[in-house]
Design a protein around this motif. Structure first.
Motif, PDB file in Angstrom:
ATOM      1  N   GLU A 105       0.836  -1.203   0.000  1.00 16.24           N
ATOM      2  CA  GLU A 105       0.000   0.000   0.000  1.00 16.24           C
ATOM      3  C   GLU A 105       0.874   1.258   0.000  1.00 16.24           C
ATOM      4  OE1 GLU A 105      -3.672  -2.147   2.405  1.00 16.24           O
ATOM      5  OE2 GLU A 105      -2.713  -0.403   3.308  1.00 16.24           O
ATOM      6  N   LYS A 106       1.922   1.225   0.782  1.00 13.97           N
ATOM      7  CA  LYS A 106       2.860   2.349   0.841  1.00 13.97           C
ATOM      8  C   LYS A 106       3.511   2.576  -0.530  1.00 13.97           C
ATOM      9  CE  LYS A 106       5.538   4.004   4.541  1.00 13.97           C
ATOM     10  NZ  LYS A 106       6.225   3.734   5.779  1.00 13.97           N
ATOM     11  N   ARG A 107       3.886   1.497  -1.192  1.00 17.07           N
ATOM     12  CA  ARG A 107       4.525   1.576  -2.502  1.00 17.07           C
ATOM     13  C   ARG A 107       3.566   2.118  -3.561  1.00 17.07           C
ATOM     14  NH1 ARG A 107       4.968  -2.258  -6.781  1.00 17.07           N
ATOM     15  NH2 ARG A 107       3.799  -3.701  -5.489  1.00 17.07           N
ATOM     16  N   VAL A 108       2.315   1.665  -3.548  1.00 12.25           N
ATOM     17  CA  VAL A 108       1.327   2.158  -4.518  1.00 12.25           C
ATOM     18  C   VAL A 108       1.072   3.644  -4.286  1.00 12.25           C
ATOM     19  CG1 VAL A 108      -1.072   1.995  -5.297  1.00 12.25           C
ATOM     20  CG2 VAL A 108       0.249  -0.092  -4.884  1.00 12.25           C
ATOM     21  N   ALA A 109       0.901   4.043  -3.030  1.00 11.51           N
ATOM     22  CA  ALA A 109       0.672   5.460  -2.720  1.00 11.51           C
ATOM     23  C   ALA A 109       1.847   6.304  -3.190  1.00 11.51           C
ATOM     24  CB  ALA A 109       0.445   5.641  -1.214  1.00 11.51           C
ATOM     25  N   GLU A 110       3.042   5.863  -2.892  1.00  6.91           N
ATOM     26  CA  GLU A 110       4.251   6.580  -3.308  1.00  6.91           C
ATOM     27  C   GLU A 110       4.313   6.702  -4.829  1.00  6.91           C
ATOM     28  OE1 GLU A 110       7.959   8.480  -3.056  1.00  6.91           O
ATOM     29  OE2 GLU A 110       6.726   7.871  -1.354  1.00  6.91           O
ATOM     30  N   THR A 111       4.020   5.625  -5.527  1.00  5.86           N
ATOM     31  CA  THR A 111       4.072   5.615  -6.989  1.00  5.86           C
ATOM     32  C   THR A 111       3.063   6.594  -7.588  1.00  5.86           C
ATOM     33  OG1 THR A 111       4.818   3.313  -6.983  1.00  5.86           O
ATOM     34  CG2 THR A 111       3.871   4.151  -9.029  1.00  5.86           C
ATOM     35  N   ILE A 112       1.839   6.566  -7.101  1.00  7.14           N
ATOM     36  CA  ILE A 112       0.805   7.455  -7.643  1.00  7.14           C
ATOM     37  C   ILE A 112       1.134   8.914  -7.368  1.00  7.14           C
ATOM     38  CG2 ILE A 112      -1.609   8.178  -7.350  1.00  7.14           C
ATOM     39  CD1 ILE A 112      -2.228   5.144  -7.104  1.00  7.14           C
ATOM     40  N   LEU A 113       1.580   9.208  -6.162  1.00  9.78           N
ATOM     41  CA  LEU A 113       1.866  10.600  -5.801  1.00  9.78           C
ATOM     42  C   LEU A 113       3.094  11.163  -6.517  1.00  9.78           C
ATOM     43  CD1 LEU A 113       1.019  10.395  -2.011  1.00  9.78           C
ATOM     44  CD2 LEU A 113      -0.317  11.533  -3.808  1.00  9.78           C
ATOM     45  N   ARG A 114       3.937  10.326  -7.079  1.00 10.75           N
ATOM     46  CA  ARG A 114       5.112  10.792  -7.820  1.00 10.75           C
ATOM     47  C   ARG A 114       4.828  11.020  -9.305  1.00 10.75           C
ATOM     48  NH1 ARG A 114       9.984  11.034  -5.499  1.00 10.75           N
ATOM     49  NH2 ARG A 114      10.241  10.073  -3.477  1.00 10.75           N
ATOM     50  N   LYS A 115       3.652  10.649  -9.777  1.00  6.87           N
ATOM     51  CA  LYS A 115       3.339  10.794 -11.200  1.00  6.87           C
ATOM     52  C   LYS A 115       3.193  12.267 -11.574  1.00  6.87           C
ATOM     53  CE  LYS A 115       3.355   6.474 -12.160  1.00  6.87           C
ATOM     54  NZ  LYS A 115       4.417   5.936 -12.992  1.00  6.87           N
ATOM     55  N   ARG A 116       3.502  12.581 -12.812  1.00  9.53           N
ATOM     56  CA  ARG A 116       3.404  13.963 -13.311  1.00  9.53           C
ATOM     57  C   ARG A 116       1.960  14.419 -13.483  1.00  9.53           C
ATOM     58  NH1 ARG A 116       6.666  14.878 -18.540  1.00  9.53           N
ATOM     59  NH2 ARG A 116       4.950  16.333 -18.595  1.00  9.53           N
ATOM     60  N   HIS A 117       1.062  13.478 -13.781  1.00  9.44           N
ATOM     61  CA  HIS A 117      -0.342  13.812 -14.022  1.00  9.44           C
ATOM     62  C   HIS A 117      -1.225  12.986 -13.105  1.00  9.44           C
ATOM     63  CE1 HIS A 117       0.924  15.895 -17.646  1.00  9.44           C
ATOM     64  NE2 HIS A 117       1.620  14.819 -17.969  1.00  9.44           N
ATOM     65  N   LEU A 118      -2.330  13.578 -12.700  1.00  9.33           N
ATOM     66  CA  LEU A 118      -3.327  12.883 -11.909  1.00  9.33           C
ATOM     67  C   LEU A 118      -4.648  12.998 -12.651  1.00  9.33           C
ATOM     68  CD1 LEU A 118      -3.735  11.371  -9.252  1.00  9.33           C
ATOM     69  CD2 LEU A 118      -4.338  13.543  -8.200  1.00  9.33           C
ATOM     70  N   ARG A 119      -5.284  11.874 -12.900  1.00 11.10           N
ATOM     71  CA  ARG A 119      -6.538  11.861 -13.651  1.00 11.10           C
ATOM     72  C   ARG A 119      -7.635  11.230 -12.814  1.00 11.10           C
ATOM     73  NH1 ARG A 119      -6.680  12.334 -19.069  1.00 11.10           N
ATOM     74  NH2 ARG A 119      -8.769  12.995 -18.466  1.00 11.10           N
ATOM     75  N   VAL A 120      -8.859  11.716 -13.024  1.00 10.68           N
ATOM     76  CA  VAL A 120     -10.031  11.218 -12.311  1.00 10.68           C
ATOM     77  C   VAL A 120     -11.010  10.651 -13.329  1.00 10.68           C
ATOM     78  CG1 VAL A 120     -11.990  11.840 -10.847  1.00 10.68           C
ATOM     79  CG2 VAL A 120      -9.737  12.888 -10.443  1.00 10.68           C
ATOM     80  N   VAL A 121     -11.487   9.440 -13.050  1.00  6.82           N
ATOM     81  CA  VAL A 121     -12.451   8.782 -13.928  1.00  6.82           C
ATOM     82  C   VAL A 121     -13.626   8.288 -13.103  1.00  6.82           C
ATOM     83  CG1 VAL A 121     -12.844   6.822 -15.486  1.00  6.82           C
ATOM     84  CG2 VAL A 121     -10.654   8.028 -15.528  1.00  6.82           C
ATOM     85  N   LEU A 122     -14.818   8.621 -13.564  1.00  8.40           N
ATOM     86  CA  LEU A 122     -16.043   8.017 -13.030  1.00  8.40           C
ATOM     87  C   LEU A 122     -16.473   6.983 -14.057  1.00  8.40           C
ATOM     88  CD1 LEU A 122     -18.553   7.648 -11.271  1.00  8.40           C
ATOM     89  CD2 LEU A 122     -19.545   9.656 -12.429  1.00  8.40           C
ATOM     90  N   HIS A 123     -16.396   5.716 -13.679  1.00 10.22           N
ATOM     91  CA  HIS A 123     -16.888   4.650 -14.559  1.00 10.22           C
ATOM     92  C   HIS A 123     -18.346   4.444 -14.179  1.00 10.22           C
ATOM     93  CE1 HIS A 123     -16.484   1.185 -17.238  1.00 10.22           C
ATOM     94  NE2 HIS A 123     -17.550   0.807 -16.548  1.00 10.22           N
ATOM     95  N   LEU A 124     -19.245   4.838 -15.065  1.00  8.07           N
ATOM     96  CA  LEU A 124     -20.675   4.892 -14.773  1.00  8.07           C
ATOM     97  C   LEU A 124     -21.455   3.999 -15.729  1.00  8.07           C
ATOM     98  CD1 LEU A 124     -23.060   6.290 -13.275  1.00  8.07           C
ATOM     99  CD2 LEU A 124     -22.933   8.086 -15.021  1.00  8.07           C
ATOM    100  N   GLU A 125     -21.998   2.934 -15.200  1.00  5.90           N
ATOM    101  CA  GLU A 125     -22.870   2.056 -15.990  1.00  5.90           C
ATOM    102  C   GLU A 125     -24.320   2.367 -15.622  1.00  5.90           C
ATOM    103  OE1 GLU A 125     -21.991   0.019 -18.392  1.00  5.90           O
ATOM    104  OE2 GLU A 125     -19.819   0.103 -18.067  1.00  5.90           O
TER     105      GLU A 125
END
Length: 173
Positions: free
Chosen positions: A102-122
């Motif tokens: 969990e720590k590694r995933v959080a670290e990886t996401i927070l280091r990315k240059r871009h942050l994107r938000v997706v609502l997957h809506l069925e």
């Protein structure tokens, strides 16, 4: 179609992500459930976090094909709250998670240059007397854009048939 791995199931939908990416069911994290969720009188969480290339993705999944939406809160407002709380939770996990993955995933996401938000809506394919008000994804998207523009000025509202080319995952269900 990219080579897929690490499937994640949310409701009746199965997400499969491209090899080389890092995906996780955030709302099931031990850190979120046991350490962070009780902060501030309770928090919300997106369903899936995903890191690929130079982008971190926050994915909220809503499937109203079987059961209609019953929450009083507006859908865009709900997603915006989940995004805000998830970002705070990722920072907390980066610093204090007991689980190394969990720590590694959080670290990886927070280091990315871009942050994107997706609502997957069925939503139901056709309107019926039982569900006369289908959720209008374009209206949800417009409101979502105003609410989270500081995080992602171009959020997406997609379903299984409208996943965009830059999204390196597939959905079935």
């Amino acid at each position: 179609m990219p080579v897929i791995e690490n499937p994640i199931t949310e409701d009746r939908l199965t997400f499969t992500f491209a090899r080389g990416g890092l995906s996780s069911k955030y709302d099931a994290w031990s850190h979120y459930r046991n350490q962070f969720n009780s902060a501030f009188g309770g928090t919300k969480a997106v369903d899936v976090v995903y890191a690929a290339a130079d982008t971190g993705w926050l994915i909220e999944v809503k499937d109203y094909r079987v059961n209609p939406r019953t929450k009083a809160i507006d859908l865009a407002d709900e997603v915006a709250l989940k995004v805000r709380d998830t970002l705070a939770g990722l920072i907390s996990a980066r610093l204090h998670a007991n689980d190394a993955d969990e720590k590694r995933v959080a670290e990886t996401i927070l280091r990315k240059r871009h942050l994107r938000v997706v609502l997957h809506l069925e939503t139901p394919r056709s309107r019926s007397r039982l569900r006369p008000k289908a959720i209008e994804s374009d209206k949800v998207l417009q409101k979502l854009k105003t609410l989270i523009k500081a995080i992602d000025p171009h959020p997406c509202v997609v379903d299984q048939d409208t996943i965009k080319p830059g999204m390196s995952w597939a959905v079935q269900g």
